[in-house]
Design an enzyme around this catalytic site. Structure first.
Site, PDB file in Angstrom:
ATOM      1  N   PHE A  79      -1.494  -3.739  -0.534  1.00 61.57           N
ATOM      2  CA  PHE A  79      -0.665  -4.543  -1.318  1.00 61.57           C
ATOM      3  C   PHE A  79      -0.451  -5.899  -0.632  1.00 61.57           C
ATOM      4  O   PHE A  79      -0.143  -6.779  -1.209  1.00 61.57           O
ATOM      5  CB  PHE A  79       0.567  -3.630  -1.895  1.00 61.57           C
ATOM      6  CG  PHE A  79       1.697  -3.721  -0.809  1.00 61.57           C
ATOM      7  CD1 PHE A  79       2.888  -4.757  -0.729  1.00 61.57           C
ATOM      8  CD2 PHE A  79       1.620  -2.580   0.361  1.00 61.57           C
ATOM      9  CE1 PHE A  79       3.728  -4.530   0.225  1.00 61.57           C
ATOM     10  CE2 PHE A  79       2.821  -2.494   1.209  1.00 61.57           C
ATOM     11  CZ  PHE A  79       3.932  -3.685   1.030  1.00 61.57           C
ATOM     12  N   LYS A  80      -0.364  -5.885   0.557  1.00 52.88           N
ATOM     13  CA  LYS A  80       0.195  -7.037   1.467  1.00 52.88           C
ATOM     14  C   LYS A  80      -0.712  -8.163   1.501  1.00 52.88           C
ATOM     15  O   LYS A  80      -0.604  -9.387   2.012  1.00 52.88           O
ATOM     16  CB  LYS A  80       0.330  -6.515   2.854  1.00 52.88           C
ATOM     17  CG  LYS A  80       1.680  -5.801   2.678  1.00 52.88           C
ATOM     18  CD  LYS A  80       2.044  -5.191   4.344  1.00 52.88           C
ATOM     19  CE  LYS A  80       3.121  -3.912   4.259  1.00 52.88           C
ATOM     20  NZ  LYS A  80       3.424  -3.244   5.360  1.00 52.88           N
TER      21      LYS A  80
END
Length: 455
Positions: free
Chosen positions: A106-107
């Site tokens: 997700f980062k």
């Protein structure tokens, strides 16, 4: 837009300073002075809009006063060259798959946006600098503040990681001229595949292997920001979720998720340093219709205990299966507390918690796979289980699957009794040669190393 510190003792900052400095002078985290609520027409149109268009509208509310809209649109569209789809897992439970970016975590969203925003500031380093709160002795004759003098120095990004942050930031900044990234990670406490993603890159990426836990890495980064000599010799910034340019763009995919589901969902976020949940809460303050939130923890239960007791009591982190959530003193708790005026009642009226042991995580992964065929990673398993336990009749829930399960292949294979294929993108990282610098948890050792880098 101006940004203030959660400690309320540092001067206000503009976006450029907030991004470049990362941490305020009083060691607080920057918060936007205002959170603009988006108009009803936007939410009415959202289900028919593309992800990139939704994200651009959200970004405009945060950053539109500081970046021209054409430039901001380019930043957003270049960041989001991949989707974050919502996938039905069972009945009323959906997952927001956040692992379709370059490093399968997700980062990638926040790291890619920050890299492009910082590059934008480097390219426009002499333009529109707000000196209203600057020390006049640091303003140069050409009008440029030495707080950010891209003409004479490299911007050095320090980032602490418990797994996915390091790979996302390293790959987001890889090859970006004028920026050098130092990734601090705890020795032996990230998965082998995660480690490959930031120790094999070379170029402008330096991996620093710290003899300690994630909290030690985070402490070293914060100490570096507060060290006067280091900041005189190096231009330092952070790409952890303490940086507003890292965590705010993570709000993009919550808007996209809500646009794809009906009715108003409950959102569950596997939580470690709490930047991801914090972004979701900011989205809610902007008007995003979310019924309530669940913060799903592993055995590191500091926030869960706060919800139960009203007391925030940091403690040493514990090593778990869900290693990216092994945080004993989450930085973004300060933002959550500030967002709701320090009110435990307001926080608990909107957010509930959950905490799970490694055995419960294993059990959940097996159960979900047997019942649905869906493969959870250990972090997503916390979110899935929390929804199963806390959803009420008639409610719809979305949990974040924050990383591709193949990033934890050894654990997933053992728990599920399968041979999970490794995506080609991950295989490419595994072919590289590890390059890392061994480091103690002593700040003086890190300081000597960094100063030697700029000699």
């Amino acid at each position: 837009m101006k940004y203030y510190s959660t400690n309320h003792e540092a001067p206000m900052a503009d976006l450029r300073k907030a991004v470049i400095k990362g941490l305020a002078e009083d060691r607080g985290l920057y918060m936007p002075e205002e959170i603009h609520r988006l108009p009803k027409a936007f939410f009415d149109d959202m289900p028919t809009m593309r992800f990139q268009d939704i994200a651009f509208n959200v970004a405009s509310a945060f950053f539109g006063d500081d970046i021209d809209l054409d430039g901001l649109q380019d930043l957003v569209y270049d960041t989001l060259r991949f989707d974050c789809p919502v996938v039905r897992v069972k009945e009323n439970i959906y997952t927001l798959e956040l692992f379709h970016g370059p490093t399968l975590a997700f980062k990638d969203v926040g790291a890619r946006f920050m890299a492009r925003l910082l590059r934008h500031f480097i390219d426009h380093s002499t333009l529109n600098i707000d000196h209203s709160h600057a020390d006049e002795s640091k303003v140069q004759p050409n009008g440029q503040c030495s707080m950010f003098n891209a003409q004479c120095s490299t911007v050095n990004v320090l980032v602490a990681t418990s797994g996915d942050t390091g790979s996302a930031v390293a790959n987001g900044f890889l090859g970006v001229e004028g920026i050098h990234v130092y990734v601090l990670y705890p020795k032996g406490k990230v998965s082998p595949i995660q480690e490959c993603q930031f120790t094999t890159l070379g170029q402008n990426i330096t991996a620093i292997e710290v003899d300690g836990v994630f909290d030690d890495c985070q402490r070293l980064v914060k100490q570096a920001f507060m060290d006067e000599e280091l900041n005189e010799r190096m231009q330092l910034t952070s790409a952890n979720s303490i940086n507003v340019a890292r965590f705010l763009p993570q709000a993009f995919y919550y808007f996209n998720a809500v646009a794809r589901t009906k009715p108003t969902p409950v959102i569950c976020v596997p939580s470690g340093n709490f930047g991801n949940l914090c972004a979701a809460l900011f989205a809610h303050e902007m008007g995003l219709p979310v019924k309530r939130f669940i913060a799903a923890n592993n055995a590191n239960d500091v926030f869960y205990n706060y919800l139960q007791t009203g007391r925030y009591e940091p403690k040493p982190s514990k090593q778990t299966l869900a290693n990216a959530m092994d945080v004993g003193d989450p930085s973004n708790f300060a933002r959550i507390l500030d967002l709701y005026g320090g009110s435990h009642e307001r926080i608990t009226s909107l957010i509930s918690g959950a905490t799970y042991t490694d055995d419960q995580i294993r059990e959940t992964m097996r159960q979900c796979y047997a019942e649905t065929g869906y493969i959870l990673d250990p972090h997503g398993a916390c979110g899935y289980r929390a929804l199963e336990e806390q959803l009420q009749p008639g409610e719809v829930g979305i949990f974040c699957e924050t990383a591709h399960p193949a990033k934890f292949k050894e654990k997933v294979d053992e728990i599920l009794g399968i041979d999970l294929p490794i995506p080609e993108r991950l295989q490419a990282f595994m072919q590289g040669e590890k390059q890392s610098v061994a480091m103690t948890g002593n700040f003086d050792d890190l300081k000597r190393f960094l100063l030697a880098e700029v000699q």
